[in-house]
Enzyme design. Structure first.
Site, PDB file in Angstrom:
ATOM      1  N   TYR A   1      59.013  34.983  32.108  1.00  0.00           N
ATOM      2  CA  TYR A   1      60.107  35.172  33.073  1.00  0.00           C
ATOM      3  C   TYR A   1      60.859  33.864  33.278  1.00  0.00           C
ATOM      4  CZ  TYR A   1      62.396  35.666  37.622  1.00  0.00           C
ATOM      5  OH  TYR A   1      63.314  35.651  38.654  1.00  0.00           O
TER       6      TYR A   1
ATOM      7  N   SER B   1      64.360  30.534  47.088  1.00  0.00           N
ATOM      8  CA  SER B   1      65.114  31.707  46.636  1.00  0.00           C
ATOM      9  C   SER B   1      64.894  32.889  47.584  1.00  0.00           C
ATOM     10  CB  SER B   1      64.627  32.099  45.235  1.00  0.00           C
ATOM     11  OG  SER B   1      65.059  33.397  44.885  1.00  0.00           O
TER      12      SER B   1
ATOM     13  N   GLN C   1      68.563  29.938  49.380  1.00  0.00           N
ATOM     14  CA  GLN C   1      69.512  30.595  48.470  1.00  0.00           C
ATOM     15  C   GLN C   1      69.609  32.054  48.844  1.00  0.00           C
ATOM     16  OE1 GLN C   1      68.120  32.893  46.132  1.00  0.00           O
ATOM     17  NE2 GLN C   1      70.083  33.507  45.260  1.00  0.00           N
TER      18      GLN C   1
ATOM     19  N   TYR D   1      70.999  35.931  48.142  1.00  0.00           N
ATOM     20  CA  TYR D   1      71.606  37.023  47.373  1.00  0.00           C
ATOM     21  C   TYR D   1      72.151  38.020  48.382  1.00  0.00           C
ATOM     22  CZ  TYR D   1      69.536  35.716  42.874  1.00  0.00           C
ATOM     23  OH  TYR D   1      69.216  35.083  41.704  1.00  0.00           O
TER      24      TYR D   1
ATOM     25  N   THR E   1      74.557  32.616  45.879  1.00  0.00           N
ATOM     26  CA  THR E   1      74.650  32.832  44.426  1.00  0.00           C
ATOM     27  C   THR E   1      75.677  33.921  44.142  1.00  0.00           C
ATOM     28  OG1 THR E   1      72.368  32.158  44.112  1.00  0.00           O
ATOM     29  CG2 THR E   1      73.341  33.467  42.361  1.00  0.00           C
TER      30      THR E   1
ATOM     31  N   ARG F   1      66.822  40.301  30.216  1.00  0.00           N
ATOM     32  CA  ARG F   1      65.930  39.373  29.504  1.00  0.00           C
ATOM     33  C   ARG F   1      64.899  40.248  28.813  1.00  0.00           C
ATOM     34  NH1 ARG F   1      66.317  37.119  35.315  1.00  0.00           N
ATOM     35  NH2 ARG F   1      68.527  36.636  35.254  1.00  0.00           N
TER      36      ARG F   1
ATOM     37  N   LYS G   1      77.150  28.964  44.246  1.00  0.00           N
ATOM     38  CA  LYS G   1      76.419  28.759  42.987  1.00  0.00           C
ATOM     39  C   LYS G   1      76.842  29.781  41.942  1.00  0.00           C
ATOM     40  CE  LYS G   1      71.645  28.306  41.371  1.00  0.00           C
ATOM     41  NZ  LYS G   1      71.396  29.566  40.679  1.00  0.00           N
TER      42      LYS G   1
ATOM     43  N   HIS H   1      73.339  30.252  35.485  1.00  0.00           N
ATOM     44  CA  HIS H   1      72.054  30.826  35.900  1.00  0.00           C
ATOM     45  C   HIS H   1      70.978  30.559  34.840  1.00  0.00           C
ATOM     46  CE1 HIS H   1      70.854  33.619  39.248  1.00  0.00           C
ATOM     47  NE2 HIS H   1      69.734  33.576  38.552  1.00  0.00           N
TER      48      HIS H   1
ATOM     49  N   ARG I   1      70.654  32.949  31.938  1.00  0.00           N
ATOM     50  CA  ARG I   1      69.951  34.208  32.199  1.00  0.00           C
ATOM     51  C   ARG I   1      70.897  35.359  32.517  1.00  0.00           C
ATOM     52  NH1 ARG I   1      64.671  33.094  33.626  1.00  0.00           N
ATOM     53  NH2 ARG I   1      64.435  34.560  35.349  1.00  0.00           N
TER      54      ARG I   1
HETATM   55  C1  GLV Z   1      66.779  35.460  39.408  1.00  0.00           C
HETATM   56  O1  GLV Z   1      67.391  34.632  39.994  1.00  0.00           O
HETATM   57  C2  GLV Z   1      66.573  35.459  38.003  1.00  0.00           C
HETATM   58  O2  GLV Z   1      67.272  34.747  37.294  1.00  0.00           O
HETATM   59  O3  GLV Z   1      65.686  36.191  37.562  1.00  0.00           O
END
Ligand code: GLV
Length: 399
Positions: free
Chosen positions: A28, A110, A132, A134, A160, A169, A256, A280, A283
């Site tokens: 991850y 986070s 941070q 969301y 963010t 991913r 961000k 990011h 990502r």
């Molecule tokens: C969360 O911020 C991620 O990139 O998984």
């Protein structure tokens, strides 16, 4: 305390983290989206930038101290918000926050952390840290989260802007990423090879999303991160919401995920205190330029209207220096922090910070500089950095 004197670079920490952290969580942290092209470019593009060696300069009394949004920092580095940090190591966010506090740099928690805002406040003696945010569909929850951050003594809010939807991913899908991991045969076999991690996890109650479970309506179990993101992260987030959050928060605000000069101007217009040039960690939009490639044009576009920082690809003090030379007042480290944490817990985070700090100091000196505040693009080898228009620079990496 483990003897970490032979751990000399971030790569050493990465190799150890890979051995000690369950595969699902190591993967991850260590992956980018899709082809991982942007993820790789973040680190690789730093390598292409050369430095000018200068000699016969008095190098006594060097300083890497500076400020980020007016707060004193021992070096222009903050710990980036990273999801699931308490799964890299038991109580990972608390350990990271303590190491950052003791080193004199900011720690960012986070929204998707395992330890909660309240955990960090309680276990760091209410030392200020950053949060941070969301933005989710449930705006009541967001308002309460902002209020909780204030109550926990957070001294800046990072909003963010680049993750309202999730870049895929591949490894996370294949691994069935969840916190805590599901007890499948494959997971159990992998966990059997990670005794330190298991012991740590048995010794803590913090094994799922501490900021969310028990605080967001109707959320009891939150094992699947991607399902939660798809359901809850608000895809309608826009500049009007930024204004709403700025007012609700009322403190230092950092935006961000800015990768474009036009967005940078819009960010500056909000009255926020800093923006972070960030993809990011590679990502989200695979195919975006590296952060260091995007930085100079953004810094030029906003001038002194807002502080410009960057993250993505920083694995050494040299990278911090290059970012500073190209216009970033501050930088953030995500993976460099997580590798240290996964490898050796708090001592590993401290080691990562020591490695970066020492290399920053020494490289600055080799470039004939004694004060980070005076570092600019003149320390860079002409032709090796984006003095030219951004597109030419970006194209040169694609050639
Ligand atoms: C969360 O911020 C991620 O990139 O998984």
């Amino acid at each position: 305390m483990p003897d970490l004197s032979k751990i000399t670079c971030i790569e050493d920490l990465r190799a150890m983290a890979r051995r000690r952290v369950p595969r699902m969580f190591y993967d991850y942290a260590d992956s980018g989206s899709y082809t991982e092209g942007t993820y790789r470019a973040n680190a690789a593009d730093f390598q292409r930038i050369g430095l000018r060696q200068r000699v016969a300069v008095n190098l006594e009394n060097r300083s890497t101290r500076t400020t980020m949004v007016g707060q004193d920092v021992a070096m222009p580095v903050a710990i980036a918000p990273t999801g699931l940090t308490g799964m890299q190591h038991a109580d990972g966010e608390i350990l990271g926050a303590r190491a950052a506090r003791d080193f004199g740099i900011p720690f960012t928690l986070s929204t998707m952390s395992i330890c909660s805002l309240e955990d960090i406040a309680e276990h760091t003696g209410r030392h200020p840290f950053w949060f941070q945010l969301y933005v989710m569909r449930d705006r009541d929850f967001i308002e309460r989260l902002i209020d909780r951050a204030r109550a926990a003594n957070c001294s800046a809010l990072q909003l963010t802007l680049d993750l309202q939807i999730l870049g895929q991913r591949h490894k996370d899908v294949k691994n069935g990423l969840s916190a805590p991991p599901r007890p499948t045969l494959r997971n159990l076999i992998n966990l059997a090879t990670k005794p330190r991690w298991c012991l740590g996890m048995l010794g803590t109650q913090r094994r799922s999303f501490g900021n969310i479970i028990g605080h967001a309506k109707g959320v009891g179990d939150l094992s699947a991160l991607s399902a939660w993101t798809a359901e809850q992260f608000d895809p309608r987030l826009n500049w009007g919401d930024v204004e709403w959050i700025r007012k609700r928060w009322g403190g230092k605000l950092i935006l961000k995920g800015i990768m474009d000069a036009e967005d940078a101007r819009l960010a500056a217009n909000t009255g926020a205190d800093a923006l972070i040039v960030s993809n990011h960690g590679g990502r989200q939009l695979d195919g975006a330029p590296s952060s260091i490639a995007a930085l100079p044009e953004i810094a030029a576009a906003v001038g002194k209207d807002i502080e410009v920082w960057m993250d993505g690809g920083i694995r050494s003090g040299q990278d911090v220096l290059k970012a500073r030379a190209l216009g970033a007042r501050g930088t953030l480290i995500g993976r460099s922090f997580l590798y240290g944490l996964g490898a050796f817990g708090e001592a590993g985070v401290t080691r990562a910070l020591q490695i970066i700090h020492k290399e920053l100091d020494i490289t600055m000196a080799f470039c004939g500089q004694t004060d980070i505040e005076r570092v600019d693009a003149s320390i860079l080898l002409p032709g090796s950095h984006p003095g030219a228009p951004r597109n030419a620079f970006v194209d040169s990496f694609r050639a």
